[in-house]
Scaffold this motif. Structure first.
Motif, PDB file in Angstrom:
ATOM      1  N   UNK A  74      17.164  36.799  55.685  1.00  0.00           N
ATOM      2  CA  UNK A  74      18.090  36.530  54.592  1.00  0.00           C
ATOM      3  C   UNK A  74      18.182  37.666  53.584  1.00  0.00           C
ATOM      4  N   UNK A  75      17.310  38.648  53.663  1.00  0.00           N
ATOM      5  CA  UNK A  75      17.325  39.767  52.713  1.00  0.00           C
ATOM      6  C   UNK A  75      17.683  41.093  53.392  1.00  0.00           C
ATOM      7  N   UNK A  80      17.038  48.469  49.825  1.00  0.00           N
ATOM      8  CA  UNK A  80      15.619  48.687  50.114  1.00  0.00           C
ATOM      9  C   UNK A  80      14.804  48.837  48.835  1.00  0.00           C
ATOM     10  N   UNK A  81      15.386  49.450  47.812  1.00  0.00           N
ATOM     11  CA  UNK A  81      14.682  49.636  46.546  1.00  0.00           C
ATOM     12  C   UNK A  81      14.393  48.343  45.817  1.00  0.00           C
ATOM     13  N   UNK A  87       9.964  52.650  46.686  1.00  0.00           N
ATOM     14  CA  UNK A  87      10.988  53.367  47.450  1.00  0.00           C
ATOM     15  C   UNK A  87      11.578  54.407  46.512  1.00  0.00           C
ATOM     16  N   UNK A  88      11.464  55.669  46.882  1.00  0.00           N
ATOM     17  CA  UNK A  88      11.937  56.740  46.005  1.00  0.00           C
ATOM     18  C   UNK A  88      13.218  57.386  46.515  1.00  0.00           C
ATOM     19  N   UNK A  95      18.216  47.008  53.723  1.00  0.00           N
ATOM     20  CA  UNK A  95      16.892  46.943  54.347  1.00  0.00           C
ATOM     21  C   UNK A  95      16.952  47.172  55.852  1.00  0.00           C
ATOM     22  N   UNK A  96      17.887  46.532  56.539  1.00  0.00           N
ATOM     23  CA  UNK A  96      17.942  46.686  58.010  1.00  0.00           C
ATOM     24  C   UNK A  96      18.233  48.129  58.397  1.00  0.00           C
ATOM     25  N   UNK A  97      19.098  48.817  57.651  1.00  0.00           N
ATOM     26  CA  UNK A  97      19.394  50.219  57.923  1.00  0.00           C
ATOM     27  C   UNK A  97      18.203  51.118  57.544  1.00  0.00           C
ATOM     28  N   UNK A  98      17.546  50.755  56.471  1.00  0.00           N
ATOM     29  CA  UNK A  98      16.383  51.506  55.997  1.00  0.00           C
ATOM     30  C   UNK A  98      15.268  51.480  57.050  1.00  0.00           C
TER      31      UNK A  98
END
Length: 192
Positions: A74-75, A80-81, A87-88, A95-98
């Motif tokens: 669900x997230x 991603x940050x 996460x810098x 998130x999935x791409x990260x």
């Protein structure tokens, strides 16, 4: 009094000479580390750890990404940050791409497992491992190359050139400084 001082001086000189002789003898009989005794004849020689095959590493990383995504049900489309701590770079990437980028760009390009940069206790935010710090520095270098240099080369065929880890690392943690001689002619790109 003078004779007492002279006697003390002779005695101390003799003691120092004796101590120096003992020290020199100990150094002469010492065994250097490189010449340490070999293991007993029945003992097996130490085996060098063999590198894990890249296909196996791919499988391990993909399983780790799938397990982590399952905990974030669900997230997957959140930045991603927001989802992860510390996460810098790529804070706004979903998130999935990260996670896919971590697997495909960093992991595959360097033949790394997740634990080469992240702690194996699940603490992904920790900066303890130097490879994570190096990866961030290399990402910044990559961005500089893209924006300051490659984008200014107008003669390139690709309208949107982008450097990646694999361009230099070629699937190894340390960049090779030589290339194998091709066994067949290198195919040429068709120019349009």
């Amino acid at each position: 009094m003078r004779s007492y001082i002279a006697a003390a001086l002779v005695a101390s000189t003799a003691l120092l000479a004796c101590a120096r002789t003992q020290q020199e003898a100990a150094v002469a009989t010492a065994t250097p580390i490189a010449q340490a005794p070999a293991p007993a004849s029945g003992a097996a020689p130490a085996q060098r750890r063999q590198p894990v095959h890249p296909a196996k590493l791919d499988t391990v990383r993909q399983q780790a990404v799938a397990e982590l995504l399952a905990t974030l049900k669900g997230r997957e489309n959140e930045p991603a940050g927001v989802v992860f701590k510390n996460v810098k770079l790529h804070k706004d990437m979903p998130v999935k791409d990260f996670l896919s980028m971590m697997d495909e760009q960093y992991g595959r390009s360097l033949s790394f497992a997740c634990t080469n940069c992240h702690m194996d206790n699940g603490d992904y935010a920790s900066d303890v491992r130097k490879n994570k710090v190096i990866a961030r520095q290399m990402e910044r270098m990559q961005r500089d190359i893209d924006t300051k240099y490659i984008n200014k080369v107008k003669e390139l065929d690709d309208p949107r050139p982008k450097t990646t880890c694999v361009m230099c690392h070629r699937g190894t943690p340390h960049m090779p400084n030589t290339m194998e001689v091709p066994s067949a002619p290198v195919p040429q790109r068709k120019r349009g």
